[in-house]
Design a protein around this motif. Structure first.
Motif: not given
Length: 563
Positions: A387, A392-393, A410
């Motif tokens: 991500t 959104h993460q 991430t």
């Protein structure tokens, strides 16, 4: 027999000997001698379009393989542009060797063209920085730097190379780099060295650990990125002893999503059950964590009713943010076998019953269904989920069923927008047959958009899932909650046409209307090669639960989001 080679030739041979097959970078005047030697080698150069992109491409290899990666940049702006990626690597303990060009020694301190005091600037961001001022210094420096980057609490190490030093001759034995590479079995044996450690301090720790655990009525594991390499044995441990666990953002994937002992993500956007358990546990076993603010909420309110045990490889982390009652400075690999073999008598039946009550508190969100539909459309095979940083993460962290911690990548401690696309390139270069999925936002994707050129050039199997709400979503959400919905700087008033953008880069494009099912999505995911899949969502969707700054993890905000 001995031979004469240049410093730059020595560096390339050293990197070849470590199994490095490709190196990202951006050349410039002061690093060209090293590039000349690189051109004569079997190492592939990956030409990034920006030094920050090069740094994240290197991170992709390091994060997905666990091996030390390398990156080349020139002096001055090259160094400055790389700093964000290296600061990100430092915070998340990612092993990278940085090689930067520098002006010739005679010009040091003269404000020469593209001169920066590199060592002074980067020293707080790396484990160590070396400036090579004598040709023979490179031999000892490289071995030390490589070992330092990839051992203990891993991280970036920086080597600054004046241009004239790179062309100096050094004398080495002919067979210096003809070293047999260890097998995978030998490497695993090496990793287990220290597991037979039975010194007095370890014995004392084990006795006290056993006593605390057996007196506890609500023990809880708190696991982070420093524990994920032992995820298989940790799964065995919690399953055998029925000890529930929470994880940080970097620890996701240690447990399978549906494991009954897995309470999920903790902290600012953690699950209700994880954060509630933290509020009442009477024994917290923290492993490979930093007690950072996103995980703990208000630190003065964090687990105040619990006895805290902290196991970490880095002594500086123990007691740094939160006082602990029992600690051990070791990698979890050195202690976990002893814990698994113990015969603990744990009385936590009521705690497990309470956990099931908390699980009933609804946390439904439309993004959960979207992500689960995406999972059902994914082709079989090895995959990596990355991500960028933003809403959104957090949605991916909350809802995606990661199979292992290796499949989840991430930006944690720094939270760097622009991380996803270039890091995905590095992952795909390291795992050519894997499916690599990068979830990004319409804000994050623009931060390193230029690396679409690199992605196309390498023709990698990376799918960018672009969650587009036409805003900086997390900024807007906080403005809605705490700043009277005054949306200053959070809305994009111009929106690029991503279909035309992809066309200009020669990248595939598709828009997925998630309300119509997954048939069209499956076709795109089954197709090899790079593509952007745009998913439009309302800007009103937030990430919940949400723990406001300065609040405890139990003071979360729940919000019902309508379709």
């Amino acid at each position: 027999m001995r031979e004469q080679i240049t410093v730059s030739q020595y560096i390339i041979r050293f990197l070849e000997s470590k199994g490095i097959q490709w190196i990202p970078g951006v050349p410039g005047g002061t690093i060209l001698p090293l590039y000349e030697s690189l051109a004569e080698s079997n190492i592939e150069h990956v030409l990034a379009r920006h030094e920050q992109g090069a740094g994240f491409i290197a991170q992709g290899r390091a994060r997905s393989t666990g091996e030390v990666s390398a990156v080349f940049v020139s002096s001055g702006p090259g160094v400055a542009n790389l700093i964000t990626a290296i600061a990100d690597a430092q915070r998340d303990s990612i092993p990278i060797l940085v090689f930067s060009g520098q002006v010739p020694l005679a010009l040091t301190g003269t404000d020469a063209f593209q001169e920066l005091p590199t060592a002074t600037i980067v020293s707080p961001l790396v484990k160590k920085v070396y400036k090579i001022e004598k040709p023979n210094q490179i031999i000892e420096t490289l071995e030390e730097a490589y070992h330092l980057s990839g051992s203990g609490k891993m991280g970036p190490v920086w080597i600054d190379l004046p241009k004239d030093i790179q062309t100096e001759m050094i004398e080495i034995p002919n067979d210096l780099f003809s070293i047999d590479r260890p097998t995978e079995e030998q490497l695993m044996e090496t990793k287990d060295i220290g597991n037979d450690d039975t010194d007095e301090s370890l014995d004392l720790f084990l006795r006290e650990f056993k006593s605390l655990l057996e007196r506890s009525k609500f023990p809880l594991l708190y696991l982070g990125g420093g524990a994920k390499h032992e995820y298989l044995r940790l799964r065995d441990f919690v399953s055998h002893f029925q000890i529930p666990a929470v994880t940080t953002l970097m620890g996701l994937g240690i447990f399978e999503k549906e494991d009954p002992m897995n309470l999920g993500l903790m902290g600012m956007h953690g699950t209700v059950v994880a954060n509630e358990a933290l509020g009442v546990c009477d024994l917290l076993i923290a492993i490979g964590v930093r007690f950072d603010d996103r995980a703990t909420g208000a630190i003065q309110k964090f687990c105040n009713y619990a006895t805290i045990i902290h196991i970490d490889i880095d002594a500086k982390e123990i007691g740094k943010n939160k006082s602990v009652h029992l600690s051990l400075q070791k990698d979890i690999s050195a202690i976990l076998p002893f814990l698994i073999e113990e015969d603990f008598s744990i009385q936590n039946t009521k705690a497990l019953e309470q956990i099931e009550v908390w699980r009933q508190i609804p946390e439904q969100h439309p993004m959960k269904n979207i992500l689960l539909d995406f999972v059902s459309a994914m082709p079989e095979g090895e995959h990596y989920i990355l991500t960028d940083v933003g809403q959104h993460q957090m949605w991916v962290a909350q809802y995606f069923p990661f199979l292992t911690p290796k499949s989840w990548i991430t930006s944690g401690g720094q939270g760097t927008m622009g991380f996803g696309l270039p890091t995905s390139i590095g992952v795909a270069l390291s795992h050519k047959e894997a499916n690599v999925y990068c979830f990004s936002g319409d804000g994050s994707i623009m931060m390193n958009l230029q690396e679409l050129s690199t992605l196309k050039e390498q023709n990698l199997n990376v799918k960018v899932i672009l969650i587009n709400n036409e805003h900086l979503g997390l900024v807007k959400q906080q403005q809605d909650l705490f700043y009277g919905s005054k949306h200053s700087g959070s809305k994009f008033h111009f929106h690029p046409d991503f279909s035309l953008l992809c066309q200009s880069f020669g990248i595939g494009y598709s828009e997925w209307d998630w309300s119509l099912g997954i048939e069209g999505l499956q076709k795109v995911l089954d197709r090899k090669g790079p593509a952007i899949i745009e998913v439009r969502i309302p800007s009103s969707w937030g990430v919940y639960p949400f723990v406001p700054g300065g609040k405890s993890n139990q003071e979360y905000v729940l919000d019902k989001v309508t379709m």
